[in-house]
Design an enzyme around this catalytic site. Structure first.
Site, PDB file in Angstrom:
ATOM      1  N   GLU A  40     128.715  66.797  52.104  1.00 44.25           N
ATOM      2  CA  GLU A  40     127.622  66.736  53.052  1.00 44.25           C
ATOM      3  C   GLU A  40     127.406  65.251  53.379  1.00 44.25           C
ATOM      4  O   GLU A  40     127.275  64.441  52.469  1.00 44.25           O
ATOM      5  CB  GLU A  40     126.357  67.325  52.408  1.00 44.25           C
ATOM      6  CG  GLU A  40     125.241  67.443  53.400  1.00 44.25           C
ATOM      7  CD  GLU A  40     123.942  67.991  52.800  1.00 44.25           C
ATOM      8  OE1 GLU A  40     123.941  68.426  51.635  1.00 44.25           O
ATOM      9  OE2 GLU A  40     122.947  67.956  53.536  1.00 44.25           O
ATOM     10  N   ARG A 266     130.810  70.713  36.887  1.00 43.91           N
ATOM     11  CA  ARG A 266     130.528  69.423  37.502  1.00 43.91           C
ATOM     12  C   ARG A 266     130.790  68.325  36.469  1.00 43.91           C
ATOM     13  O   ARG A 266     130.552  68.507  35.285  1.00 43.91           O
ATOM     14  CB  ARG A 266     129.059  69.500  37.893  1.00 43.91           C
ATOM     15  CG  ARG A 266     128.297  68.307  38.246  1.00 43.91           C
ATOM     16  CD  ARG A 266     126.907  68.757  38.708  1.00 43.91           C
ATOM     17  NE  ARG A 266     126.984  69.365  40.020  1.00 43.91           N
ATOM     18  CZ  ARG A 266     126.876  68.688  41.170  1.00 43.91           C
ATOM     19  NH1 ARG A 266     126.640  67.393  41.144  1.00 43.91           N
ATOM     20  NH2 ARG A 266     126.962  69.283  42.313  1.00 43.91           N
ATOM     21  N   LYS A 276     123.560  61.949  44.467  1.00 49.07           N
ATOM     22  CA  LYS A 276     123.332  61.103  45.629  1.00 49.07           C
ATOM     23  C   LYS A 276     121.865  60.754  45.779  1.00 49.07           C
ATOM     24  O   LYS A 276     121.517  59.654  46.180  1.00 49.07           O
ATOM     25  CB  LYS A 276     123.822  61.822  46.890  1.00 49.07           C
ATOM     26  CG  LYS A 276     125.312  61.692  47.100  1.00 49.07           C
ATOM     27  CD  LYS A 276     125.734  62.365  48.391  1.00 49.07           C
ATOM     28  CE  LYS A 276     125.939  63.842  48.184  1.00 49.07           C
ATOM     29  NZ  LYS A 276     126.526  64.537  49.313  1.00 49.07           N
TER      30      LYS A 276
HETATM   31  P1  ATP Z   1     125.088  65.353  44.630  1.00 47.31           P
HETATM   32  O1  ATP Z   1     124.482  66.334  43.683  1.00 47.31           O
HETATM   33  O2  ATP Z   1     125.526  64.094  43.994  1.00 47.31           O
HETATM   34  O3  ATP Z   1     124.256  65.120  45.845  1.00 47.31           O
HETATM   35  P2  ATP Z   1     126.559  67.293  46.019  1.00 47.31           P
HETATM   36  O4  ATP Z   1     127.259  68.346  45.251  1.00 47.31           O
HETATM   37  O5  ATP Z   1     125.286  67.654  46.678  1.00 47.31           O
HETATM   38  O6  ATP Z   1     126.422  66.024  45.101  1.00 47.31           O
HETATM   39  P3  ATP Z   1     128.285  67.387  48.267  1.00 47.31           P
HETATM   40  O7  ATP Z   1     128.466  66.395  49.342  1.00 47.31           O
HETATM   41  O8  ATP Z   1     127.641  68.670  48.606  1.00 47.31           O
HETATM   42  O9  ATP Z   1     127.479  66.658  47.103  1.00 47.31           O
HETATM   43  O10 ATP Z   1     129.631  67.632  47.474  1.00 47.31           O
HETATM   44  C1  ATP Z   1     130.914  67.668  48.006  1.00 47.31           C
HETATM   45  C2  ATP Z   1     131.830  68.256  46.980  1.00 47.31           C
HETATM   46  O11 ATP Z   1     131.883  67.439  45.813  1.00 47.31           O
HETATM   47  C3  ATP Z   1     131.363  69.624  46.530  1.00 47.31           C
HETATM   48  O12 ATP Z   1     132.463  70.500  46.509  1.00 47.31           O
HETATM   49  C4  ATP Z   1     130.825  69.383  45.153  1.00 47.31           C
HETATM   50  O13 ATP Z   1     130.953  70.526  44.352  1.00 47.31           O
HETATM   51  C5  ATP Z   1     131.670  68.208  44.657  1.00 47.31           C
HETATM   52  N1  ATP Z   1     130.955  67.459  43.641  1.00 47.31           N
HETATM   53  C6  ATP Z   1     129.779  66.814  43.779  1.00 47.31           C
HETATM   54  N2  ATP Z   1     129.391  66.269  42.616  1.00 47.31           N
HETATM   55  C7  ATP Z   1     130.344  66.558  41.707  1.00 47.31           C
HETATM   56  C8  ATP Z   1     130.522  66.285  40.315  1.00 47.31           C
HETATM   57  N3  ATP Z   1     129.620  65.585  39.614  1.00 47.31           N
HETATM   58  N4  ATP Z   1     131.633  66.744  39.713  1.00 47.31           N
HETATM   59  C9  ATP Z   1     132.548  67.427  40.405  1.00 47.31           C
HETATM   60  N5  ATP Z   1     132.442  67.734  41.708  1.00 47.31           N
HETATM   61  C10 ATP Z   1     131.356  67.312  42.356  1.00 47.31           C
HETATM   62 MG    MG Z   2     124.777  68.815  48.319  1.00 48.57          MG
END
Ligand code: ATP
Ligand code: MG
Length: 560
Positions: A40, A266, A276
């Site tokens: 995102e 994760r 983020k």
């Molecule tokens: P955050 O919680 O840091 O905002 P998010 O999951 O909301 O991260 P996205 O931009 O939605 O961020 O994530 C893009 C991809 O990265 C998704 O497929 C998500 O599952 C993966 N991802 C995000 N954080 C992790 C993590 N700590 N370990 C493994 N994969 C991750």
């Molecule tokens: Mg997200």
């Protein structure tokens, strides 16, 4: 990649490989493997994303498939083109290429809208007009089943009409939503008539003011996967309970592809926060110098710090993929960084805390050029010139006026070898009025140049690094420690936040270091091992031609 240590330490298990291999054996998806990385665009990517990128692009590569980069831009309030560009740069830097497969969920808004109308016509979606509070109340909770909304049985015509008018912007935010008609009694909360669309009167960074309604992530995601004919949609564990709805969308809509969702745990790491939202707080509150602060776990931060993409790829393979939640020790990453840097870093000498040495029996005004290898194990990289003269600097920590029993380097009356140059002996200390040593007077043994034995066979074991006083350049050195002082920064007592766990000593600045002359040519892309000191790189942002700034990437060995 492909260092010899790879063979010693096996890649950790990855259950997704078994799934893909069994799918391939069973002839599923006509033998195709298509994955995607779906960020995102609401912040900069961090190490957790790096793991997901390595996983998705890595699997596609290994099984001769492809991996799409898809921006999941369904939430216009928090998204921005700045983030889109930084994410692309980060993925490329990590070493991956989406080729022509760059997509945006917003490209599918019309298709998603048409499919929502399709669901309405099939009697599987309806416009609900409960308020936000009522929606929550009707939804129930884990103990309490939900209740049907009084609007659930609107006619298809009424639903189509209202949904169309939602799109046309006739209603205020919150007045109506579109929901799937599934089962308000389902034990899985995600199946209690989940929302498909909500009204949002905000401009989108790509579609502008075209849309007044935006699809929910849970609706847009499976359908975007299906449009792109993704085969293996890999996400983190918190989406496990969303999978039934993911499958519902694929089963109830005539999509071109039939993707499946797989979840893995994760990645969390010690001494870091990895969200983020939290990283944004550090940036907004000026607790770090920006998203690319070299202490940040963002990809732009570690890149500026000097970590290599190869070390991140190595790390991703080494930690593996599983469904069990775990916290990865930050040292595992640092070891991967060291392993890669040891292979590639150019060697150089740098004196962080200079103390001046005058070699009394060395000819005044003389200068010698000495050739030293750029890398001890890679003669193909060639040699660098270092300059020897009557005045040199060594590091203050390599001298002790009253040496302790375990100190074998320079001390009054003692000898030490200057790396790549001569053996010197300390004859005298010069002190200022306060008693601080300002200079050491030494003599050199002419026979010993470049590691040759002493004239009379004396043994001199200790070797120290040095630079010429005249032919060295000044630099600022930044030594980074952990961003957080405790291993689990999010574990805080009442009234505290993760920010209270920031490490006040995470940045130490050494303003007056002296570097060997060859480092005038340093570029931010090259990594250096300052011999006996650590791994360093030129800071890409703050370094100017007249005032160099070097970042310490990592210590030479853990705990040093
Ligand atoms: P955050 O919680 O840091 O905002 P998010 O999951 O909301 O991260 P996205 O931009 O939605 O961020 O994530 C893009 C991809 O990265 C998704 O497929 C998500 O599952 C993966 N991802 C995000 N954080 C992790 C993590 N700590 N370990 C493994 N994969 C991750
Ligand atoms: Mg997200």
């Amino acid at each position: 990649m492909g260092s010899k240590q790879d063979k010693v330490i096996q890649d950790a298990p990855n259950f997704l490989k078994q799934i893909i291999e069994s799918d391939l054996r069973a002839g599923k998806n006509e033998g195709h493997v298509v994955t995607r990385f779906p960020p995102e665009p609401n912040g900069y990517l961090h190490l957790g994303h790096a793991k997901s990128i390595c996983l998705n692009f890595g699997l596609a590569k290994e099984y001769h498939g492809r991996c799409h980069l898809r921006f999941d831009d369904t939430n216009p309030e928090t998204e921005d083109v700045e983030y889109v560009e930084s994410i692309k740069e980060d993925v490329r830097w990590l070493g991956f290429d989406w080729q022509e497969h760059l997509y945006f969920a917003s490209d599918y808004f019309q298709q998603l809208y048409d499919w929502a109308e399709y669901l309405i016509r099939e009697g599987k979606a309806y416009v609900d007009s409960l308020s936000e509070d009522e929606l929550r109340e009707y939804r129930g909770d884990f103990k309490r089943p939900g209740k049907n909304s009084p609007y659930r049985d609107r006619t298809i015509e009424e639903n189509l009409n209202l949904f169309h008018r939602m799109k046309e912007g006739e209603f205020a935010e919150g007045e109506h939503v579109l929901r799937a008609k599934i089962d308000m009694q389902s034990p899985n909360m995600n199946m209690r008539d989940p929302l498909l669309y909500r009204i949002r009167k905000v401009k989108h960074h790509r579609t502008g003011g075209t849309w007044s309604i935006y699809p929910m992530y849970d609706y847009a995601h499976p359908l975007s996967d299906a449009i792109e004919k993704v085969t293996h949609s890999i996400c983190t564990l918190e989406f496990q309970d969303h999978r039934p709805f993911y499958d519902w969308c694929i089963e109830n809509i005539p999509t071109p592809g039939h993707p499946h969702q797989y979840e893995f745990a994760r990645m969390n790491m010690t001494y870091l926060v990895m969200s983020k939202r939290k990283l944004l707080q550090l940036v907004k509150e000026d607790l770090v110098s920006g998203w690319d602060d070299p202490r940040m776990p963002t990809i732009s931060g570690i890149r500026r710090r000097g970590y290599t993409p190869e070390s991140i790829q190595l790390f991703a393979r080494r930690i593996g993929v599983s469904k069990a939640e775990s916290i990865i020790d930050y040292e595992i990453l640092e070891n991967c960084v060291r392993e890669d840097l040891d292979n590639i870093a150019h060697r150089a000498m740098a004196v962080l805390e200079p103390i001046k040495i005058v070699i009394e029996n060395y000819p005044d005004g003389n200068e010698e050029e000495i050739l030293a290898p750029i890398h001890p194990k890679k003669p193909e990289l060639g040699e660098r010139k270092i300059y020897f003269s009557k005045e040199v600097y060594i590091d203050a920590s390599d001298f002790m006026e009253n040496p302790t029993a375990d100190f074998f380097r320079l001390a009054p009356g003692r000898e030490v070898r200057l790396r790549n140059a001569y053996v010197i002996k300390c004859k005298e200390m010069i002190k200022d009025a306060s008693g601080k040593i300002t200079e050491l007077r030494c003599e050199y043994d002419k026979a010993t140049l470049g590691g040759k034995p002493t004239s009379d066979g004396r043994k001199v074991k200790a070797v120290v690094h040095w630079v010429s006083v005249q032919k060295s350049i000044p630099a600022e050195i930044r030594i980074y420690g952990r961003l957080f002082a405790v291993a689990d920064p999010e574990n805080v007592a009442d009234g505290k936040t993760f920010k209270d766990n920031l490490n006040p000593e995470s940045l130490k600045i050494i303003p007056n270091a002296r570097l060997e002359f060859s480092l005038q040519e340093a570029t931010p892309e090259l990594r250096y091992q300052f011999e006996r000191v650590g791994y360093f790189c030129l800071d890409s942002k703050d370094s100017k031609s007249k005032s160099l700034v070097f970042n310490r990437i990592v210590e030479l060995a853990s705990g040093r």
